[in-house]
Design a protein around this motif. Sequence first.
Motif, PDB file in Angstrom:
ATOM      1  N   HIS A   1       0.838  -1.202   0.000  1.00 50.84           N
ATOM      2  CA  HIS A   1       0.000   0.000   0.000  1.00 50.84           C
ATOM      3  C   HIS A   1       0.875   1.255   0.000  1.00 50.84           C
ATOM      4  CE1 HIS A   1      -3.505  -2.526   0.897  1.00 50.84           C
ATOM      5  NE2 HIS A   1      -2.732  -3.148   1.768  1.00 50.84           N
ATOM      6  N   PRO A   2       1.638   1.454  -1.053  1.00 47.15           N
ATOM      7  CA  PRO A   2       2.584   2.581  -1.071  1.00 47.15           C
ATOM      8  C   PRO A   2       1.906   3.953  -1.095  1.00 47.15           C
ATOM      9  CG  PRO A   2       2.434   1.555  -3.233  1.00 47.15           C
ATOM     10  CD  PRO A   2       1.660   0.678  -2.302  1.00 47.15           C
ATOM     11  N   ASP A   3       0.645   4.013  -1.551  1.00 47.54           N
ATOM     12  CA  ASP A   3      -0.033   5.299  -1.650  1.00 47.54           C
ATOM     13  C   ASP A   3      -0.843   5.636  -0.400  1.00 47.54           C
ATOM     14  OD1 ASP A   3      -1.789   3.220  -2.090  1.00 47.54           O
ATOM     15  OD2 ASP A   3      -3.015   4.306  -3.540  1.00 47.54           O
ATOM     16  N   CYS A   4      -0.695   4.828   0.643  1.00 52.06           N
ATOM     17  CA  CYS A   4      -1.475   5.026   1.867  1.00 52.06           C
ATOM     18  C   CYS A   4      -0.574   5.352   3.051  1.00 52.06           C
ATOM     19  CB  CYS A   4      -2.277   3.764   2.211  1.00 52.06           C
ATOM     20  SG  CYS A   4      -3.509   3.293   0.990  1.00 52.06           S
ATOM     21  N   VAL A   5      -1.148   6.067   4.013  1.00 52.23           N
ATOM     22  CA  VAL A   5      -0.536   6.157   5.335  1.00 52.23           C
ATOM     23  C   VAL A   5      -0.856   4.855   6.046  1.00 52.23           C
ATOM     24  CG1 VAL A   5      -0.645   7.295   7.574  1.00 52.23           C
ATOM     25  CG2 VAL A   5      -0.659   8.660   5.484  1.00 52.23           C
TER      26      VAL A   5
ATOM     27  N   PHE B   1      -1.042   1.189  20.704  1.00 46.84           N
ATOM     28  CA  PHE B   1      -0.868   2.309  19.786  1.00 46.84           C
ATOM     29  C   PHE B   1      -0.900   1.835  18.334  1.00 46.84           C
ATOM     30  CE2 PHE B   1       0.650   4.170  23.645  1.00 46.84           C
ATOM     31  CZ  PHE B   1       0.417   5.533  23.521  1.00 46.84           C
ATOM     32  N   TYR B   2      -1.289   2.765  17.466  1.00 49.75           N
ATOM     33  CA  TYR B   2      -1.101   2.602  16.028  1.00 49.75           C
ATOM     34  C   TYR B   2       0.088   3.482  15.663  1.00 49.75           C
ATOM     35  CZ  TYR B   2      -5.636   0.300  15.589  1.00 49.75           C
ATOM     36  OH  TYR B   2      -6.680  -0.579  15.698  1.00 49.75           O
ATOM     37  N   GLU B   3       1.142   2.831  15.185  1.00 49.70           N
ATOM     38  CA  GLU B   3       2.378   3.553  14.911  1.00 49.70           C
ATOM     39  C   GLU B   3       2.536   3.825  13.419  1.00 49.70           C
ATOM     40  OE1 GLU B   3       3.979   4.682  17.285  1.00 49.70           O
ATOM     41  OE2 GLU B   3       3.852   3.355  19.020  1.00 49.70           O
ATOM     42  N   MET B   4       3.240   4.926  13.122  1.00 47.49           N
ATOM     43  CA  MET B   4       3.635   5.274  11.756  1.00 47.49           C
ATOM     44  C   MET B   4       5.141   5.468  11.748  1.00 47.49           C
ATOM     45  SD  MET B   4       0.557   7.992  11.143  1.00 47.49           S
ATOM     46  CE  MET B   4       0.539   8.343  12.901  1.00 47.49           C
ATOM     47  N   PHE B   5       5.767   5.123  10.636  1.00 46.37           N
ATOM     48  CA  PHE B   5       7.223   5.193  10.558  1.00 46.37           C
ATOM     49  C   PHE B   5       7.661   5.943   9.311  1.00 46.37           C
ATOM     50  CE2 PHE B   5       6.099   1.305  12.839  1.00 46.37           C
ATOM     51  CZ  PHE B   5       6.823   1.455  14.013  1.00 46.37           C
ATOM     52  N   ASP B   6       8.923   6.353   9.355  1.00 42.27           N
ATOM     53  CA  ASP B   6       9.599   6.945   8.201  1.00 42.27           C
ATOM     54  C   ASP B   6       8.829   8.148   7.659  1.00 42.27           C
ATOM     55  OD1 ASP B   6      11.483   4.912   8.552  1.00 42.27           O
ATOM     56  OD2 ASP B   6      10.353   3.552   7.268  1.00 42.27           O
ATOM     57  N   GLU B   7       8.623   8.178   6.340  1.00 41.62           N
ATOM     58  CA  GLU B   7       8.008   9.341   5.717  1.00 41.62           C
ATOM     59  C   GLU B   7       6.569   9.542   6.192  1.00 41.62           C
ATOM     60  OE1 GLU B   7       7.020  11.048   1.226  1.00 41.62           O
ATOM     61  OE2 GLU B   7       8.356   9.340   1.482  1.00 41.62           O
ATOM     62  N   ASP B   8       5.847   8.437   6.439  1.00 46.06           N
ATOM     63  CA  ASP B   8       4.484   8.556   6.952  1.00 46.06           C
ATOM     64  C   ASP B   8       4.461   9.316   8.272  1.00 46.06           C
ATOM     65  OD1 ASP B   8       3.501   7.184   4.825  1.00 46.06           O
ATOM     66  OD2 ASP B   8       2.968   5.357   5.918  1.00 46.06           O
ATOM     67  N   ALA B   9       5.410   8.969   9.147  1.00 47.99           N
ATOM     68  CA  ALA B   9       5.458   9.613  10.462  1.00 47.99           C
ATOM     69  C   ALA B   9       5.719  11.103  10.329  1.00 47.99           C
ATOM     70  CB  ALA B   9       6.534   8.954  11.317  1.00 47.99           C
ATOM     71  N   VAL B  10       6.655  11.475   9.457  1.00 46.80           N
ATOM     72  CA  VAL B  10       6.991  12.889   9.279  1.00 46.80           C
ATOM     73  C   VAL B  10       5.802  13.661   8.713  1.00 46.80           C
ATOM     74  CG1 VAL B  10       8.497  14.509   8.073  1.00 46.80           C
ATOM     75  CG2 VAL B  10       9.441  12.375   8.986  1.00 46.80           C
ATOM     76  N   THR B  11       5.174  13.098   7.662  1.00 45.30           N
ATOM     77  CA  THR B  11       4.063  13.788   7.000  1.00 45.30           C
ATOM     78  C   THR B  11       2.873  13.957   7.933  1.00 45.30           C
ATOM     79  OG1 THR B  11       4.750  12.839   4.876  1.00 45.30           O
ATOM     80  CG2 THR B  11       2.511  13.717   5.019  1.00 45.30           C
ATOM     81  N   VAL B  12       2.497  12.872   8.617  1.00 44.15           N
ATOM     82  CA  VAL B  12       1.302  12.925   9.470  1.00 44.15           C
ATOM     83  C   VAL B  12       1.551  13.763  10.722  1.00 44.15           C
ATOM     84  CG1 VAL B  12      -0.292  11.536  10.848  1.00 44.15           C
ATOM     85  CG2 VAL B  12       0.410  10.757   8.582  1.00 44.15           C
ATOM     86  N   SER B  13       2.765  13.728  11.251  1.00 42.39           N
ATOM     87  CA  SER B  13       3.051  14.536  12.435  1.00 42.39           C
ATOM     88  C   SER B  13       2.880  16.021  12.124  1.00 42.39           C
ATOM     89  CB  SER B  13       4.469  14.263  12.943  1.00 42.39           C
ATOM     90  OG  SER B  13       5.437  14.708  12.008  1.00 42.39           O
ATOM     91  N   LYS B  14       3.237  16.434  10.910  1.00 40.51           N
ATOM     92  CA  LYS B  14       3.043  17.829  10.511  1.00 40.51           C
ATOM     93  C   LYS B  14       1.569  18.132  10.292  1.00 40.51           C
ATOM     94  CE  LYS B  14       7.554  18.318   8.224  1.00 40.51           C
ATOM     95  NZ  LYS B  14       8.237  18.533   6.916  1.00 40.51           N
ATOM     96  N   ALA B  15       0.854  17.177   9.677  1.00 43.61           N
ATOM     97  CA  ALA B  15      -0.549  17.410   9.343  1.00 43.61           C
ATOM     98  C   ALA B  15      -1.433  17.448  10.584  1.00 43.61           C
ATOM     99  CB  ALA B  15      -1.044  16.337   8.383  1.00 43.61           C
ATOM    100  N   LEU B  16      -1.139  16.595  11.570  1.00 47.49           N
ATOM    101  CA  LEU B  16      -2.010  16.472  12.739  1.00 47.49           C
ATOM    102  C   LEU B  16      -1.400  17.020  14.020  1.00 47.49           C
ATOM    103  CD1 LEU B  16      -3.511  12.899  12.225  1.00 47.49           C
ATOM    104  CD2 LEU B  16      -4.277  15.085  11.296  1.00 47.49           C
ATOM    105  N   GLY B  17      -0.171  17.488  13.937  1.00 42.95           N
ATOM    106  CA  GLY B  17       0.465  18.034  15.131  1.00 42.95           C
ATOM    107  C   GLY B  17       0.882  16.974  16.128  1.00 42.95           C
TER     108      GLY B  17
END
Length: 928
Positions: A25-29, A37-53
Amino acid sequence: MAQTPDKPAPKTPAMQQYARFKERHPDCVLLFRMGDFYEMFDEDAVTVSKALGLTLTQRTAGQPMAGVPYHQLDTYLKKLIAQGFRVAVCEQLQDASQAKGVVPRAVTRVLTPGTLVDDSLIEGESIGTLAAAFFTGSGDEAPASCAVMEVSTGDFVVLDADHDTIADELLRRGVRELLYASTADGKAPPRVERILKRLQISGTPRPAWHFRPQEAIEAVRKHFGVTTLAGFGLADDDPAAVPAGAIIRYLLETQTISEEDLAGVEGLTVAKATLAHIRPPRREHSEAACTIDAVSLRSLEIERTIRPGPTPTDGSLLGVFIGSSVSRGVCRTAMGKRLVRDWLCRPLRDAAAIRARQRIVATFIEDRSLAQQCAVKLDGVQDIARIAGRLAMGRAGPRDMVGLAKSLDAACVLAQVLEGAPALAGVRDALQAAAEKARPVAAAVIAGCVEDPPALARDGGIFRDGHDVALDEARLLQRDAGAWLGEYQRRLIEKHGLPNLKVGFNKVFGYYIELPAAQARQAPNELIRKQTLKNAERYTTPELREFEAKVTTAESRALDRERELFSALCEEALKVVEHIGRVSDEVAKLDVLLGFADKASRRGWTRPEIADEPVLRIKQGRHPVLDESLGSNFVPNDVELGVSGAIDDEAESGRKAGSGPTLALITGPNMAGKSTYIRQTALLTLLAHTGSFIPAESATIGVTDRIFTRIGADDALHAGQSTFMVEMIETANILNHATARSLVVLDEIGRGTSTLDGLSLAWAIAEFLAKDDAPRTLFATHYHELTDLEERHSGKVRNLHVEVREWPPGDPSAQIVFLHRILPGRTDQSYGVHVARLAGIPANVITRAREILGSLAVHHGPAAAVPEPAKPESLGKGAKDRAGQLALFTEYMKHPAVDALQKLKLDELTPLQAFDVLRQLKESAKDG
């Protein structure tokens, strides 16, 4: 051995899992469940952390990580979807304590704009459908076959559309996501790109083989367990089955767990999606509905206003029925609110079907007791269509099941209430048949579940005491452990004659039997020594150990047992999910028709007569939206097109349908109500085609195939189209597609260009719409010259004007009063300067404008100056190309100087003679 700095640390088994799912699922977070917890890593983590604070951390050096608590998942999902992210949710399939090695995981669902099913992610009355398009040719003008599905309810339709109507069709159905066959370069085909841009929706490319007819049709057959599609009204080679198959493959891939991920997993902790709620695809034909294109939907403000109000529905026609800040809604269920939106966007075209709805509405109006009984039962019906969807998708909770059961029970009673109403026999029979088949499940849920269950099954407390023996035992142990211990102590004392024996508990040693040291010698053999104290001995027994094991696991066993019982209920409900869908359909239909009746009863709406001829006659019609907000302050008006005789003629015997004027030219000042009048007529026509009564004294409305509008000023600069170009494109669409059964509403055609160009175009367009077999047309204009068309096209064109009063009369600075009455005849001024003064333009500007207006006033020649359209066969070569063009000012005025110029023979004049002729002409012009 330590890792060298230039080599990345090896991935753990869990991170290997993560990498595998991210690759799928390369086009998904990717939200990866790890414990709580639901964790995000790498680019997903950076992008979502900016979007959701979110706080950004690191799992290992150089690997960004961010996470959200599992119990707040829905909150963050809603935020991600709102910001345009596609989200893949990866769950733990097994309890970590039972897993051997790494916990098995799988992506259980992919959330996209077109696949939302949870109440927390979508509003009850909103829709967000998924569509797929399959083009049956390679050219840009190739027709398309489409499949459209409301995933949350399982409603599934297929249809055919032309290249120029597909976008409008998708808009009317509320499509949020469009599937299409991917191309080699990975870009959307130009025709798909145009649709996505126009509708501002998400596009999802899919493998091209998903759109190959053989594979797609086989996917439909396999999912529904059939060998032929004939039972669905589709041929086995029907192109419309291709996008249907593509949607099914997409949902199986994004909403269900793959067999590969399920292999070898025991004791699943997540429910599997079955897609059992998806109904067989049904074909819909465009000729069954009165077509309203995207431009008209927007101009008439059906769903929302052009300028949004405090709520999305404020000022819209939809808001009249589902509620807004100024209007109380009449639809009681979320299903009814969605259905009334569909009916307003796609009204009926078949007269018999319209009349059948009207009969039901009339029944509810005449029998208010019946209406009240139905209203009470409808108030108790929840959104069972979406509950069934969540049930099939493995997303249903305890409250969903209890709500479903109560709603089905209410539906059964509702069917009984409808007994004795002939107009409602069809609805009653369908509702009763479906509700009775689903009723056993409802009875089981009501009997077994508590009245107010928790939101989530994991919280426990779903079932009543006494429903299940094993569950009761576990609960008894949780609640009454002390009572059991007291009883056990009493039995041991009586059995062994040891009055000082005690049964107790502490957190270190658990449950124990204690004897004082003096009585320890008398301990029976069944007591097993456990601990020696200074003044006592502690023992245990097999029975006490068994009780201890039961008590310490009672809570988890109770939760496990409740999950088993709840899963069994869900499985039983899945067996009747088809009938639940039918109940929801009939309830929604009843809700809307009862809402129509309630609105008609409260506001004094009347039943329009549906005629087969293309006529339009409305007496004392009112705008359905403004009627709500203004009430008695709104001025009603009459409309009459296609009927001979004056509108105030009460002698009906001489009136012949279809023989009167079909084009009404409406002139009058700005702000006087021309636009309201023409919009009102279109809305009343639309309402009549839904089966609703309308706000009017009486009405006869001929069956209408399409409603066209060209209202307001707009541009499309992103597409290189000016305001005037957009106006002409929309007008061209009307002229090329309107039929004698259409209704056309035009407002200020030609205003986007120069006065002469605009007047010429407006004249020619009005003449085109005044020909034989022309549509019923309301043409509002400031070009007063067009009023001559009533004489030129006698019997086809009728002049109307908005009544205005000036005081004092004839005074340039007079005050004007808009009476908002539409009367026969023409007007000769637009009062633009007066309106500017009312708008607050500075007084000195108004004064100067009046001066300029006086100096620019042009007195045109007689109406005969505008020639009749020439017939092509009477023209010579070259002139035929100009046939029909207007020579508006060819004979602007007669003058001796002009006559003398026409008689001159320039080739015979010397320079001196030419100069002398020019001097004479000058003198002649001076003399007038």
